[in-house]
Motif scaffolding. Structure first.
Motif, PDB file in Angstrom:
ATOM      1  N   UNK A 156     -25.376  25.335 -23.653  1.00  0.00           N
ATOM      2  CA  UNK A 156     -24.220  24.988 -22.820  1.00  0.00           C
ATOM      3  C   UNK A 156     -24.213  25.747 -21.501  1.00  0.00           C
ATOM      4  N   UNK A 157     -25.257  26.565 -21.263  1.00  0.00           N
ATOM      5  CA  UNK A 157     -25.395  27.337 -20.031  1.00  0.00           C
ATOM      6  C   UNK A 157     -24.163  28.216 -19.790  1.00  0.00           C
ATOM      7  N   UNK A 158     -23.724  28.904 -20.834  1.00  0.00           N
ATOM      8  CA  UNK A 158     -22.581  29.791 -20.740  1.00  0.00           C
ATOM      9  C   UNK A 158     -22.873  30.881 -19.714  1.00  0.00           C
ATOM     10  N   UNK A 159     -21.966  31.142 -18.780  1.00  0.00           N
ATOM     11  CA  UNK A 159     -22.214  32.206 -17.791  1.00  0.00           C
ATOM     12  C   UNK A 159     -22.493  33.546 -18.478  1.00  0.00           C
ATOM     13  N   UNK A 160     -23.361  34.328 -17.874  1.00  0.00           N
ATOM     14  CA  UNK A 160     -23.816  35.573 -18.490  1.00  0.00           C
ATOM     15  C   UNK A 160     -22.663  36.513 -18.827  1.00  0.00           C
ATOM     16  N   UNK A 161     -21.687  36.650 -17.926  1.00  0.00           N
ATOM     17  CA  UNK A 161     -20.595  37.582 -18.205  1.00  0.00           C
ATOM     18  C   UNK A 161     -19.821  37.163 -19.455  1.00  0.00           C
ATOM     19  N   UNK A 163     -21.078  35.224 -21.864  1.00  0.00           N
ATOM     20  CA  UNK A 163     -22.041  35.328 -22.956  1.00  0.00           C
ATOM     21  C   UNK A 163     -22.017  36.731 -23.561  1.00  0.00           C
ATOM     22  N   UNK A 164     -22.051  37.735 -22.694  1.00  0.00           N
ATOM     23  CA  UNK A 164     -22.066  39.122 -23.166  1.00  0.00           C
ATOM     24  C   UNK A 164     -20.690  39.521 -23.692  1.00  0.00           C
ATOM     25  N   UNK A 165     -19.642  39.222 -22.937  1.00  0.00           N
ATOM     26  CA  UNK A 165     -18.287  39.651 -23.309  1.00  0.00           C
ATOM     27  C   UNK A 165     -17.866  39.061 -24.651  1.00  0.00           C
ATOM     28  N   UNK A 166     -18.165  37.821 -24.899  1.00  0.00           N
ATOM     29  CA  UNK A 166     -17.723  37.168 -26.131  1.00  0.00           C
ATOM     30  C   UNK A 166     -18.434  37.720 -27.365  1.00  0.00           C
ATOM     31  N   UNK A 167     -19.526  38.450 -27.162  1.00  0.00           N
ATOM     32  CA  UNK A 167     -20.238  39.038 -28.299  1.00  0.00           C
ATOM     33  C   UNK A 167     -19.746  40.448 -28.621  1.00  0.00           C
ATOM     34  N   UNK A 168     -19.062  41.034 -27.688  1.00  0.00           N
ATOM     35  CA  UNK A 168     -18.641  42.447 -27.886  1.00  0.00           C
ATOM     36  C   UNK A 168     -17.368  42.543 -28.651  1.00  0.00           C
TER      37      UNK A 168
END
Length: 168
Positions: A156-161, A163-168
């Protein structure tokens, strides 16, 4: 990070002696560079090619010849999906005479669910993803939902910020 008094004095002496200071490249606004002049203008299809060709010329090198269509589809398909192209995909690409056939191929591969699987591989490896603990007396761990989320995020080409934030 806390500096010691000795480290602070070293830095002060270095600055007083005229130490050059430049902002880290990541915090400097990018600026356009003029396209370089090159000897072989035929090879360069766009400005980026001119930069590559200038560097090759400086090293006394020449570009490799263009790959044939079968080699090209094989390379890009492996690179973007980790899988070989099918015979039908090769035949369709070889027969596609549009000037932007390669761009259409890349767009199609980027839409493949296998693209996310391929891109997620490095991320999952770095995160040491595993469905088990890796021992002889192993216990199953139910972490596949996170793996699937990472794959979907790439697809889905999730923006990097995010992508990272949602994993933390």
């Amino acid at each position: 990070l806390v500096l010691t008094e000795d480290e602070i004095r070293v830095l002060e002496r270095w600055i007083a002696a005229g130490a050059p200071y430049e902002r880290h490249w990541a915090f400097v606004t990018p600026r356009a560079h003029p396209t370089p002049s090159i000897a072989d203008g035929i090879w360069a299809r766009d400005p980026m090619d001119a930069f590559v060709l200038r560097r090759l010329e400086e090293s006394g090198l020449r570009p490799s010849p263009d790959a044939d269509a079968e080699t090209l589809i094989r390379r890009v398909t492996f690179d973007l999906t980790g899988l070989p192209p099918t015979t039908n995909e090769i035949d369709a690409f070889v027969a596609d005479q549009r000037p932007d056939a390669y761009e259409h191929l890349v767009d199609r591969l980027l839409q493949s669910p296998h693209y996310g699987e391929r891109m997620a591989t490095n991320w999952l490896d770095a995160a040491r993803y595993a469905d088990t603990f890796g021992y002889q007396s192993d216990v199953y761990r139910e972490v596949w939902p996170w793996r699937d989320w990472v794959i979907r995020a790439f697809n889905e080409n999730l923006p990097y910020d995010k992508f990272v934030t949602w994993q933390i």
